[in-house]
Design a protein around this motif. Structure first.
Motif, mmCIF file in Angstrom:
data_model
loop_
_atom_site.group_PDB
_atom_site.id
_atom_site.type_symbol
_atom_site.label_atom_id
_atom_site.label_comp_id
_atom_site.label_asym_id
_atom_site.label_seq_id
_atom_site.Cartn_x
_atom_site.Cartn_y
_atom_site.Cartn_z
ATOM 1 N N PRO A 42 0.810 -1.232 0.000
ATOM 2 C CA PRO A 42 0.000 0.000 0.000
ATOM 3 C C PRO A 42 0.839 1.276 0.000
ATOM 4 N N ILE A 43 2.168 1.152 0.091
ATOM 5 C CA ILE A 43 3.004 2.352 0.124
ATOM 6 C C ILE A 43 2.861 3.189 -1.156
ATOM 7 N N LEU A 44 2.416 2.574 -2.244
ATOM 8 C CA LEU A 44 2.260 3.327 -3.490
ATOM 9 C C LEU A 44 0.974 4.155 -3.535
ATOM 10 N N SER A 45 0.160 4.061 -2.491
ATOM 11 C CA SER A 45 -1.060 4.885 -2.484
ATOM 12 C C SER A 45 -0.844 6.089 -1.570
ATOM 13 N N GLY A 46 -1.408 7.220 -1.955
ATOM 14 C CA GLY A 46 -1.202 8.469 -1.216
ATOM 15 C C GLY A 46 -1.438 8.310 0.269
ATOM 16 N N ASN A 47 -2.562 7.697 0.631
ATOM 17 C CA ASN A 47 -2.906 7.520 2.047
ATOM 18 C C ASN A 47 -2.458 6.169 2.603
ATOM 19 N N ARG A 48 -1.613 5.451 1.861
ATOM 20 C CA ARG A 48 -1.063 4.146 2.292
ATOM 21 C C ARG A 48 -2.170 3.158 2.679
ATOM 22 N N ASN A 49 -3.248 3.161 1.888
ATOM 23 C CA ASN A 49 -4.398 2.337 2.278
ATOM 24 C C ASN A 49 -4.901 1.397 1.183
ATOM 25 N N ILE A 50 -4.178 1.304 0.058
ATOM 26 C CA ILE A 50 -4.631 0.407 -1.011
ATOM 27 C C ILE A 50 -3.430 0.051 -1.892
ATOM 28 N N SER A 51 -3.425 -1.173 -2.410
ATOM 29 C CA SER A 51 -2.355 -1.584 -3.331
ATOM 30 C C SER A 51 -2.968 -1.956 -4.672
ATOM 31 N N ARG A 454 -4.533 -17.803 -7.292
ATOM 32 C CA ARG A 454 -3.100 -17.494 -7.234
ATOM 33 C C ARG A 454 -2.770 -16.661 -5.999
ATOM 34 N N SER A 455 -3.464 -16.925 -4.883
ATOM 35 C CA SER A 455 -3.167 -16.155 -3.675
ATOM 36 C C SER A 455 -1.741 -16.413 -3.185
ATOM 37 N N ASP A 456 -1.114 -17.471 -3.716
ATOM 38 C CA ASP A 456 0.294 -17.713 -3.366
ATOM 39 C C ASP A 456 1.205 -16.562 -3.812
ATOM 40 N N LEU A 457 0.723 -15.728 -4.734
ATOM 41 C CA LEU A 457 1.550 -14.604 -5.199
ATOM 42 C C LEU A 457 1.645 -13.481 -4.168
ATOM 43 N N VAL A 458 0.678 -13.416 -3.246
ATOM 44 C CA VAL A 458 0.683 -12.319 -2.260
ATOM 45 C C VAL A 458 1.740 -12.613 -1.206
ATOM 46 N N PRO A 459 2.752 -11.743 -1.076
ATOM 47 C CA PRO A 459 3.803 -12.019 -0.076
ATOM 48 C C PRO A 459 3.278 -11.853 1.348
ATOM 49 N N MET A 460 3.883 -12.559 2.303
ATOM 50 C CA MET A 460 3.476 -12.445 3.706
ATOM 51 C C MET A 460 3.819 -11.061 4.264
ATOM 52 N N HIS A 461 4.909 -10.485 3.768
ATOM 53 C CA HIS A 461 5.340 -9.159 4.239
ATOM 54 C C HIS A 461 5.807 -8.352 3.045
ATOM 55 N N PRO A 463 8.205 -4.674 2.025
ATOM 56 C CA PRO A 463 9.293 -3.903 2.652
ATOM 57 C C PRO A 463 8.854 -2.695 3.467
ATOM 58 N N SER A 464 7.728 -2.075 3.152
ATOM 59 C CA SER A 464 7.303 -0.891 3.918
ATOM 60 C C SER A 464 6.910 -1.241 5.339
ATOM 61 N N GLY A 465 6.624 -2.537 5.596
ATOM 62 C CA GLY A 465 6.118 -2.941 6.907
ATOM 63 C C GLY A 465 4.612 -2.774 7.034
ATOM 64 N N LEU A 466 3.970 -2.171 6.037
ATOM 65 C CA LEU A 466 2.502 -2.071 6.046
ATOM 66 C C LEU A 466 1.921 -3.458 5.775
ATOM 67 N N PRO A 467 0.671 -3.704 6.207
ATOM 68 C CA PRO A 467 0.072 -5.003 5.857
ATOM 69 C C PRO A 467 -0.135 -5.093 4.346
ATOM 70 N N PRO A 468 0.337 -6.165 3.699
ATOM 71 C CA PRO A 468 0.122 -6.303 2.259
ATOM 72 C C PRO A 468 -1.375 -6.343 1.946
ATOM 73 N N GLN A 469 -1.757 -5.898 0.757
ATOM 74 C CA GLN A 469 -3.153 -6.021 0.311
ATOM 75 C C GLN A 469 -3.168 -6.767 -1.009
ATOM 76 N N PRO A 470 -4.090 -7.758 -1.208
ATOM 77 C CA PRO A 470 -5.014 -8.270 -0.195
ATOM 78 C C PRO A 470 -4.278 -9.029 0.915
ATOM 79 N N THR A 471 -5.030 -9.413 1.948
ATOM 80 C CA THR A 471 -4.448 -10.156 3.056
ATOM 81 C C THR A 471 -3.864 -11.469 2.551
ATOM 82 N N PRO A 472 -2.588 -11.751 2.862
ATOM 83 C CA PRO A 472 -2.002 -13.006 2.379
ATOM 84 C C PRO A 472 -2.711 -14.219 2.977
ATOM 85 N N ALA A 473 -2.813 -15.279 2.202
ATOM 86 C CA ALA A 473 -3.346 -16.531 2.745
ATOM 87 C C ALA A 473 -2.310 -17.068 3.716
ATOM 88 N N ARG A 474 -2.758 -17.714 4.802
ATOM 89 C CA ARG A 474 -1.784 -18.294 5.720
ATOM 90 C C ARG A 474 -0.992 -19.351 4.976
#
Ligand code: HEC
Ligand code: HEC
Length: 480
Positions: A42-51, A454-461, A463-474
Motif C-alpha cells: 500500500p506504500i504506493l497509495s497516497g494515504n497508504r491504504n490500497i495496493s 493465485r493467492s500464493d503470489l501475495v507475499p506475507m510481508h 518492505p514498507s512494513g505495512l500489511p500487504p493487500q489483499p491479506t495473504p493466505a496463511r
C-alpha cells in the motif's frame, strides 16, 4: 491451424509461446521480486491504504469480484469491500483482468485504449496518454507506462487534495512531483533501496543507490512482475491447440465450432488472446457514475450534484463518431474467473453477457441492475469550495438518495439508453439454449486451472512494513 490432432475445418489461433511476452517470457528474477513487493504494498497509495492487488486480487481472477471497484478509502476485499473511511465515488469501470497482460501483442491499455504507443513520438515518452507531455522517458513497455497511472488517480490510489502530498501534487497538476514523492518514500525504505540496486545493477553502475529508486523503475518492475505472474496459457483449449484431441469435451467442441463459425465471435475475439485489440460498440448497459462524458445535465438538474454520468468509451480518445460507446474487445482467457463482465461489470453471469451479444439493443432495454455487484456506499465524502480552498466533508445524509441515483441514472434514462443503442454494431442472431450452453462450455475451456487461485503470489510481508493487500493466505493453506 487445426488443433486437437487435425480434422478440424475452422481457423484456430496458434498457441502462445515465450517470445509472445515481455522479456521473451523470462524477466530477471530481481526485477520480478521488486515488482511483486510493489504490487501488493500500500506504500504506493497516497494515504497508504490500497495496493494494486486490492483491485487486481490473484485469488479473484486478478479482479475484485465487483462490478465497479471501490478505491482508496475503502476497506476489505472482494464483495466484502466497504466504504468505511470515506470515498468520493465508485470507480467508473470494472477492474480489468491482468491475465497475459505482458503479451507484446497488446496495442493499448484500458477499456478505451487511452494509453497507446506513439511511433511518431509526439511526446518524449513515446506514448499517447492522458498525461501527454508529462509522462517521463524511460518506460520501456506499454505495460510499464500503464503502471504510472493508478497512483495518480485520486479515486484509485492517490486520495484527495489535502489528505497527502501525493494527492495534492496531482490536484495541482504536478504529476512528476507526485511520482517523485512516491519514489522518495521507497528510497527511505532500506529494503527497497537494496531491491532496486539489485534489479537495476547493470544500468546504474556507479550511481549512488538512491538514484536507482525512480518511479519509472518502479513501473518497469511492476510490468516485469505482471508479465511473469499473470501469464496463463495452460487451459484445456491450449492443450487442444497443441494437438491433444481429448482436451475438450463434446459440448465445448460444439461451442468452439460456433465461436469460430456461425456465431461469429472470432470476428472480434480473435488470435491467441481471443481479442482483436479493436474497439466495438455492443450496447453494453451502463451502470455507475460514468466518466463525466456527454452533454446531458439531467442528473445535475435533478440532484444538485454537478455531475454528468455518461461513459462514451473510445470516442473520448479519438473523437471519431464511429467510436461512440465502443470499448476494447476483452481477452477471453480465464474469462470464467473474471466476472462481473463488461466494461462496467454490468453482468454477473457469464451466460448473461454471452446472451447480451445475440440481441444487444433488446438486452440493453431490458437490463436489470440487480444483476450487478455494487456494495453500498455508506461513507461518502464530497468536496466543497474551490481551488486551494477545496475541503472534503461527509455527504449530507439528506443527499444520500440523490447521490445513489448515479448508479442507475443512465440506464433509467430512455434518451441516454437510446444513444448507446444507436451506436451498436452487433447484428442480432438467434441461438438455442443448447447452443448458448455450448458457447459457455467453450468459454469455460479457456480457463487455466492453475489460475483459479493465485493467492500464493501475495507475499506475507512487504518492505514498507505495512500489511500487504489483499491479506495473504496463511502459508499452511497453500502447502508452502
Ligand atoms: C481501485 C482499483 C484499482 C487499483 C488500486 C489498481 N487498478 Fe488497475 N485497473 C482498475 C480499473 C478499474 C481498470 C480499468 C480502467 C479504465 O479502463 O478506465 C484498470 C486497468 C489496469 C490495467 C490495464 C489492463 C488492460 O487490459 O488494458 C493494468 C495493466 C492495471 N490496471 C494494473 C494496475 C497496477 C500495476 C496497479 C498498481 C500500481 C493498479 N492497476 C491499481 C482498477 C484498479
Ligand atoms: C463486434 C465484435 C464482437 C463480437 C462479434 C463478439 N464480441 Fe464479445 N465482446 C466484444 C466487446 C467490445 C466486449 C466488451 C464490451 C463492453 O464492455 O462494453 C465483449 C465482451 C464479451 C464478454 C465479456 C468479457 C469480459 O471480460 O467482460 C464475453 C464473455 C464475450 N464478449 C463473448 C463473446 C461471444 C461468446 C461471442 C460470440 C457469440 C462474442 N463475444 C462476439 C466484442 C465482440
Amino acid at each position: 491451424m487445426a488443433g486437437g490432432g487435425g480434422g478440424s475445418e475452422i481457423d484456430l489461433p496458434r498457441p502462445l509461446v515465450d517470445s509472445d511476452f515481455l522479456y521473451e517470457g523470462a524477466p530477471p528474477d530481481a526485477l520480478v521480486d521488486l515488482g511483486r513487493a510493489l504490487f501488493f504494498d500500500p506504500i504506493l497509495s497516497g494515504n497508504r491504504n490500497i495496493s494494486c492487488g486490492t483491485c487486481h486480487d490473484p485469488a479473484r481472477g486478478t479482479g475484485d469480484d465487483l462490478s465497479l471497484s471501490i478505491g482508496e478509502g475503502g476497506t476489505g476485499f472482494g464483495r466484502d469491500r466497504r466504504t468505511q473511511d470515506g470515498v468520493v465515488s465508485r470507480i467508473p469501470r470494472n477492474a480489468q483482468p491482468l491475465w497475459n497482460i505482458g503479451a507484446q501483442e497488446y496495442t493499448s491499455m484500458f477499456h478505451d485504449g487511452r494509453l497507446e504507443p506513439d511511433p511518431a513520438a509526439t511526446f518524449a515518452s513515446g506514448f499517447w496518454s492522458p498525461a501527454r507531455e508529462d509522462l517521463p522517458v524511460g518506460l520501456d513497455s506499454l505495460l510499464a507506462a500503464q503502471a504510472m497511472f493508478p497512483v495518480i488517480s485520486h479515486t484509485e490510489m492517490a486520495g484527495q487534495k489535502g489528505e497527502n502530498a501525493v494527492a495534492t501534487a496531482v490536484a495541482e497538476d504536478r504529476l512528476q512531483d507526485a511520482w517523485d514523492l512516491l519514489a522518495a518514500r521507497l528510497a527511505k525504505t532500506p529494503a527497497y533501496v537494496e531491491m532496486f540496486m539489485r534489479a537495476f545493477a547493470d544500468e546504474y553502475d556507479g550511481l549512488v543507490p538512491a538514484d536507482t529508486v525512480t518511479f519509472v523503475n518502479a513501473a518497469r518492475a511492476l510490468a516485469a512482475f505482471q508479465s511473469a505472474a499473470f501469464r496463463s496459457d495452460a487451459s484445456p483449449f491450449d492443450r487442444w491447440l497443441s494437438g491433444d484431441a481429448d482436451a475438450l469435451g463434446p459440448e465445448a467442441k460444439l461451442g468452439m465450432q460456433l465461436f469460430y463459425g456461425d456465431a461469429g465471435c472470432s470476428g472480434c475475439h480473435s488470435g491467441p488472446l481471443l481479442t482483436d485489440h479493436g474497439f466495438h460498440a455492443i450496447a453494453m448497459p451502463q451502470i455507475g457514475p460514468g466518466k463525466g462524458h456527454g452533454e446531458d445535465t439531467g442528473y445535475w438538474r435533478a440532484s444538485g450534484f454537478m455531475a454528468r454520468l455518461e461513459d462514451e468509451g473510445r470516442y473520448r480518445v479519438t473523437f471519431d463518431a464511429d467510436d461512440l460507446f465502443a470499448f476494447r474487445t476483452p481477452s477471453l482467457r480465464n474469462v470464467s474467473l473474471t466476472g462481473p463482465w463488461g466494461h462496467d461489470g454490468a453482468f454477473d453471469k457469464l451466460e448473461d453477457v454471452v446472451r447480451h451479444h445475440f440481441d444487444p439493443v433488446t438486452s440493453l432495454a431490458e437490463y436489470d441492475v440487480a444483476g450487478a455487484d455494487l456494495p453500498p456506499l455508506d461513507h461518502v465524502i464530497e468536496a466543497t469550495g474551490f481551488g486551494s480552498e477545496l475541503i472534503f466533508r461527509p455527504l449530507n445524509p439528506a443527499r444520500r438518495e440523490a447521490f445513489a441515483l448515479r448508479d442507475v441514472w443512465v440506464q433509467q434514462s430512455r434518451a441516454l439508453r437510446a444513444r448507446i443503442a444507436a451506436a451498436n454494431t452487433l447484428a442480432p442472431q438467434s441461438r438455442s439454449d443448447a447452443e448458448v450452453a455450448a458457447l459457455v462450455a467453450f468459454l469455460e475451456s479457456l480457463t487455466d486451472p492453475s489460475a483459479i487461485d493465485r493467492s500464493d503470489l501475495v507475499p506475507m510481508h512487504v518492505p514498507s512494513g505495512l500489511p500487504p493487500q489483499p491479506t495473504p493466505a496463511r502459508s499452511g493453506d497453500h502447502g508452502g
